[in-house]
Design a protein around this motif. Sequence first.
Motif, short mmCIF file in Angstrom:
data_model
loop_
_atom_site.label_atom_id
_atom_site.label_comp_id
_atom_site.label_asym_id
_atom_site.label_seq_id
_atom_site.Cartn_x
_atom_site.Cartn_y
_atom_site.Cartn_z
N THR A 1 -5.84 -0.65 -0.89
CA THR A 1 -4.48 -0.72 -0.33
C THR A 1 -4.49 -0.41 1.16
OG1 THR A 1 -3.52 -0.07 -2.46
CG2 THR A 1 -2.14 0.22 -0.52
N MET B 1 -3.28 -2.79 4.37
CA MET B 1 -2.35 -2.32 5.39
C MET B 1 -2.96 -2.47 6.78
SD MET B 1 -0.58 1.45 5.88
CE MET B 1 0.18 1.37 4.25
N ARG C 1 -2.76 -6.11 7.87
CA ARG C 1 -1.40 -6.47 8.26
C ARG C 1 -1.02 -5.84 9.60
NH1 ARG C 1 -0.07 -5.70 1.98
NH2 ARG C 1 0.12 -7.90 1.39
N ASP D 1 4.10 -4.72 5.62
CA ASP D 1 3.67 -5.70 4.62
C ASP D 1 4.19 -7.10 4.91
OD1 ASP D 1 2.32 -3.71 3.36
OD2 ASP D 1 3.52 -3.70 1.54
#
Length: 286
Positions: free
Chosen positions: A45, A49, A52, A243
Motif C-alpha cells: 500500500t 501511495m 501516486r 489516490d
Amino acid sequence: MTVTVARHGAPGPDAERFAERLSERVARRIDALEESTDMIDYAFTSTLMSLRAHCAVDPRAAAVETWEAAVNAMQLGSALFAVTGVSEGTVECRVNRKMRTLPARGPLSTADAGTWLNAFWLAVICREQQRMTELCEIPLERLRSPEGQYDEYIYLWVDTLQTYWLRRPGLVEKLTATFEASDPSVARIAPRDLLQGLLYPPINLFYRFVRRDEEGFSPALVEALELHRAYWTLNEERAADIDGSIALGPLAIACLAYDGGIPIEVESEYLPKHLLQHGWLGEFPT
C-alpha cells in the motif's frame, strides 16, 4: 483529433518533498521485509501511495524517480502474492534494485482479488509479462476474500483477465458474465459511485480492446477518465486524496491497447505519458 482530459487539483508546495519522504519510507519497509513479511500488504500500500505521490508532481512520469516508484510497486505487488502462496521456507524476489530472500508468509486476508487487480495493473504498466503470467496462474479461489467484501463480478473480472492473458477458452462468455454482474442493479456491495466511477470503466475499456474497436477505444478512455475525475472531486476530502492522481486501471488497459497498435487519441495527467508509452523500459532490472 486528440482529446485532453485535465486532471483535478494541483500539487501543494510540499508535494515534491512528500513524495521523496514516501520513497525513503518505502525503502526502509522493503528492507524490513527480509526479516519479516507479516506487514507486506502494508508495504505494498505504501509503494502505491509513493507512485501516486510521484505522479502528482511529475504528471508525465519523466523523472527516473517516478519510474522507480512504479517498478517498486510492481515488484512488491508480485512479491506479496509470492510469499502468501507458500507457508514454509523463503522466496527469492527482486525488489528495489536487488534480489531479496523473503520469508514465506502463508495466506493473508488482504492478498485478495482487489489487491490482485492492483498488482496486475502494475505488471501491465511495467510490461512485466512473466509477472503477469505468474499472477494469472494464481487460482481464483485463493483470491476470495474471507470477509465477503466484494461483489461476485470482481472474481468474474479477475477470471476474465486471467483467461485473456493465459489464452484460455471462454473469454467472450466470461467477459459477458462480468458485464452482467457489474450492473448496479445486480452488484450489492460496492457503492454505486465507486462502481460507476472507478470499477466499471476498466471493464468497458477492456471490452473495446479485445474487440479491437479502434474508433470506440479513445472515446471510452475519455469517458473513463472523466468518471475518474468526477469520483475524486465529489467532495473536498476526495479531491485532496493522493489516490486520485492517476487512473491505474484505465492506464493499464490503455497500455495494452498502445502495445497492440490501437491509437490512443487521449492525453491526460491521469495517464502519465512515459508510463503509457513505456519510455523508461529497460532503464534498470525489473
